[in-house]
Write a protein that holds these residues in place. Sequence first.
Motif, mmCIF file in Angstrom:
data_model
loop_
_atom_site.group_PDB
_atom_site.id
_atom_site.type_symbol
_atom_site.label_atom_id
_atom_site.label_comp_id
_atom_site.label_asym_id
_atom_site.label_seq_id
_atom_site.Cartn_x
_atom_site.Cartn_y
_atom_site.Cartn_z
ATOM 1 N N SER A 1 0.817 -1.341 -0.205
ATOM 2 C CA SER A 1 0.166 -0.046 -0.169
ATOM 3 C C SER A 1 0.910 1.242 0.038
ATOM 4 O O SER A 1 0.455 2.373 -0.664
ATOM 5 C CB SER A 1 -0.986 0.180 1.115
ATOM 6 O OG SER A 1 -0.058 -0.146 2.322
ATOM 7 N N TRP A 2 2.163 1.168 0.686
ATOM 8 C CA TRP A 2 2.809 2.332 0.779
ATOM 9 C C TRP A 2 3.559 2.683 -0.627
ATOM 10 O O TRP A 2 3.565 3.503 -1.063
ATOM 11 C CB TRP A 2 4.265 2.377 1.639
ATOM 12 C CG TRP A 2 5.227 3.093 1.783
ATOM 13 C CD1 TRP A 2 4.921 4.222 2.869
ATOM 14 C CD2 TRP A 2 6.288 3.610 0.967
ATOM 15 N NE1 TRP A 2 6.099 5.105 2.578
ATOM 16 C CE2 TRP A 2 6.721 4.515 1.736
ATOM 17 C CE3 TRP A 2 6.849 2.953 -0.271
ATOM 18 C CZ2 TRP A 2 8.105 5.387 1.076
ATOM 19 C CZ3 TRP A 2 7.876 3.653 -0.624
ATOM 20 C CH2 TRP A 2 8.456 4.764 -0.159
ATOM 21 N N TRP A 3 3.832 1.639 -1.537
ATOM 22 C CA TRP A 3 4.201 2.006 -2.861
ATOM 23 C C TRP A 3 2.996 2.387 -3.865
ATOM 24 O O TRP A 3 3.326 2.917 -4.728
ATOM 25 C CB TRP A 3 4.864 0.549 -3.500
ATOM 26 C CG TRP A 3 6.334 0.332 -2.728
ATOM 27 C CD1 TRP A 3 6.633 -0.459 -1.843
ATOM 28 C CD2 TRP A 3 7.591 0.717 -3.438
ATOM 29 N NE1 TRP A 3 8.144 -0.388 -1.792
ATOM 30 C CE2 TRP A 3 8.370 0.494 -2.597
ATOM 31 C CE3 TRP A 3 7.690 1.790 -4.421
ATOM 32 C CZ2 TRP A 3 9.955 0.794 -2.701
ATOM 33 C CZ3 TRP A 3 9.142 2.020 -4.640
ATOM 34 C CH2 TRP A 3 10.220 1.596 -3.808
ATOM 35 N N THR A 4 1.899 1.880 -3.668
ATOM 36 C CA THR A 4 0.807 2.223 -4.272
ATOM 37 C C THR A 4 0.653 3.703 -4.134
ATOM 38 O O THR A 4 -0.026 4.211 -5.019
ATOM 39 C CB THR A 4 -0.528 1.268 -3.842
ATOM 40 O OG1 THR A 4 -0.225 -0.024 -4.052
ATOM 41 C CG2 THR A 4 -1.593 1.829 -4.683
ATOM 42 N N GLU A 5 0.591 4.061 -2.851
ATOM 43 C CA GLU A 5 0.299 5.513 -2.708
ATOM 44 C C GLU A 5 1.440 6.391 -3.495
ATOM 45 O O GLU A 5 0.938 7.658 -3.678
ATOM 46 C CB GLU A 5 0.497 5.752 -1.242
ATOM 47 C CG GLU A 5 -0.828 5.353 -0.379
ATOM 48 C CD GLU A 5 -0.601 5.314 1.161
ATOM 49 O OE1 GLU A 5 0.634 5.977 1.412
ATOM 50 O OE2 GLU A 5 -1.284 5.135 1.711
ATOM 51 N N CYS B 1 18.968 6.826 -4.806
ATOM 52 C CA CYS B 1 17.975 6.562 -5.878
ATOM 53 C C CYS B 1 16.549 6.669 -5.006
ATOM 54 O O CYS B 1 16.342 5.526 -4.138
ATOM 55 C CB CYS B 1 17.940 4.996 -6.488
ATOM 56 S SG CYS B 1 16.827 4.979 -7.996
ATOM 57 N N SER B 2 15.930 7.752 -5.368
ATOM 58 C CA SER B 2 14.721 7.542 -4.765
ATOM 59 C C SER B 2 13.472 6.629 -5.231
ATOM 60 O O SER B 2 13.584 5.955 -6.131
ATOM 61 C CB SER B 2 14.159 9.358 -4.961
ATOM 62 O OG SER B 2 13.656 9.178 -6.295
ATOM 63 N N PRO B 3 12.545 6.416 -4.419
ATOM 64 C CA PRO B 3 11.456 5.518 -4.650
ATOM 65 C C PRO B 3 10.751 5.774 -6.183
ATOM 66 O O PRO B 3 10.399 4.841 -6.879
ATOM 67 C CB PRO B 3 10.326 5.725 -3.478
ATOM 68 C CG PRO B 3 11.047 6.019 -2.521
ATOM 69 C CD PRO B 3 12.291 6.947 -3.018
ATOM 70 N N GLU B 4 10.646 7.168 -6.535
ATOM 71 C CA GLU B 4 10.132 7.509 -7.832
ATOM 72 C C GLU B 4 11.092 7.286 -8.938
ATOM 73 O O GLU B 4 10.473 6.441 -9.988
ATOM 74 C CB GLU B 4 10.038 8.870 -7.777
ATOM 75 C CG GLU B 4 8.955 9.431 -6.769
ATOM 76 C CD GLU B 4 9.378 9.437 -5.506
ATOM 77 O OE1 GLU B 4 8.260 9.622 -4.560
ATOM 78 O OE2 GLU B 4 10.421 9.597 -5.238
ATOM 79 N N ARG B 5 12.464 7.190 -8.608
ATOM 80 C CA ARG B 5 13.679 6.771 -9.860
ATOM 81 C C ARG B 5 13.440 5.345 -9.923
ATOM 82 O O ARG B 5 13.581 4.774 -10.912
ATOM 83 C CB ARG B 5 14.771 7.368 -9.298
ATOM 84 C CG ARG B 5 15.762 7.130 -10.607
ATOM 85 C CD ARG B 5 16.943 8.358 -10.825
ATOM 86 N NE ARG B 5 18.001 8.081 -9.426
ATOM 87 C CZ ARG B 5 19.123 7.765 -9.920
ATOM 88 N NH1 ARG B 5 19.457 7.295 -10.861
ATOM 89 N NH2 ARG B 5 19.965 7.649 -8.540
ATOM 90 N N GLN B 6 13.318 4.723 -8.590
ATOM 91 C CA GLN B 6 13.520 3.369 -8.537
ATOM 92 C C GLN B 6 12.173 2.574 -9.363
ATOM 93 O O GLN B 6 12.492 1.594 -10.232
ATOM 94 C CB GLN B 6 13.638 2.854 -7.020
ATOM 95 C CG GLN B 6 14.661 3.001 -6.489
ATOM 96 C CD GLN B 6 14.549 2.482 -4.858
ATOM 97 O OE1 GLN B 6 14.233 1.138 -4.821
ATOM 98 N NE2 GLN B 6 14.926 2.891 -4.018
#
Length: 580
Positions: free
Chosen positions: A432-436, A502-507
């Motif tokens: 859910s954290w990644w979905t957000e 590497c930020s979550p967005e770039r990952q």
Amino acid sequence: MSEAVIRSIGGPVLHARAKGAFRVGEVIEIGARRLPGEVIRLKEEELVAQVYEDTTGLRPGDPVYGTGGPLAVRLGPHLLGSIFDGLLRPLDGALDREALPRQGGGQFRFRPLATAGQALGPGSPFGEVPGGGINQLCLLPPQLAGTVESIAEEGTFAADTNLCTIRTPAGALREVGFFRHWPVRQARPVLERLPSDEPMITGQRILDTLFPVARGGRAALPGGFGTGKTVLQETLAKWCDADVIVYVGCGERGNEMAEVLHDFPSLVDPRTGRRLMERTVIIANTSNMPVTAREASIYTAVTVGEYFRDQGLHVSLMADSTSRWAEALREVSGRLGELPGEAAYPAYLASRLAEFYERAARVRTLAGGIGSLTIIGAVSPPAGDFSEPVTSHTKRYVGAFWGLDRERAQARFYPAIHPLQSYSEGAGRFASWWTERGNPDWVAQRERLLSLLESQADLERMARIVGKDALPPAQQLTLLCAELVNESFLRQSAVSPVDRFCSPERQTAMLRVILRFIELAEAALERGVAPQTIAELAILRRLQRMGEEIGEDRLDRIPALRADLEAAMADIEGAPRHAA
């Protein structure tokens, strides 16, 4: 004050004849120099203690004095930006004090958060110390509650100033200031422990995507000599999304700690632009320091971490390494004549490890805020043997296991975390954290990568027997795709100015491009395109260099790279077909 007389000394362990009442865990002072120690065993009139300093010069007949209290450390606003030994005693000349909360001469700024007549519960904030990028809270002790009788106005005060007077329900008056003591072997109380349902982002792709650690969770970092444990822990300390870093060098080599002490004061915090040291506490207990102080150092560190956690902050504790701490336990246990367990470690090794790691948690503090303490413990198994006692027991108490591989390190592949020897329990909780954050397919993507890497390991064993060219085209493509995942996604340089974080967005963006290549390559293979033709595409090299060439400020270039990938794969429709 209770007294005793030394009967015998063996290294850091002494035996004494007690002349008064002592308690197990009580701090004692030994000899004319008043060396600190701790009672660890009592039998009739005999007292056994461990000494936290070099015992050279002590002799039978020297006095031992009891203090009546347990081993405790002084907690307060002086901690951030400072370097201490294993008993939280300051190491002189470590840092420039500029821009830290202290104002020089042992003074601190104070800003009241409570007013006279206000009722405060245990652990409630009554003021704050601004400065250094973090406004540290001044908390009531967990056992104290009552009504504010008086409180200091905003200003700068000496370290030992009484700032607030509390009238307890029984009518007694208690004064509190900047500092308070807390026993290091006793966990600080909280209102409740909360589920760890979000990851602590490290900025390392292999960790955040494949083996995430929960905020308030526990992770182990085992690896043999030269596999990069210390460098990886330093990288995590620099880039993880914690408010406060507690770094404890427990029995490590002096040159490694010297590098930490040299680098940290000059590092810039990427989140605030200020000095990273302003939100860091370093506890240095190198291998040449007293072995018993090494045993106490991790309890000191976790107590400091809990202190900042109770202020509603997210804390990350880096322990390097718990193997050296376990060796200290073994040495003291041997001098006590205790029955040895596996590999001569004491029988209580597992329970001590559990005590340490279980103090990590995401909690609701006594004041009602949310704070967390995440523990990342490095382990140094002899010859990289993960079946040795410290590693095997540690695996029972951690949720993330990041196994470092010597072969990867020798191939200069960093971080040298082996994807098939590592794991993260309950990683699905973070979906859910990644979905957000715009990646609802994170669980499926993670499973796809792990499945691909597992297939690579099986096929490489086969290729060593029959040769890679003898494998069927589908298996050759699997090896090609797995190599792309390793080179473009899992490899990440800690010294690269572009790819060290590497930020979550770039990952997410990188992962989608890589998986799209795999999807298109598999479709092309089904249409008869040879794997060698796909391997020779120029776009493949660009994908491998994606981490180094597309930084956090260039994320808009990833859609263009994907468009080029689509065009390149479309252009191979007329390429030679592989044999059926």
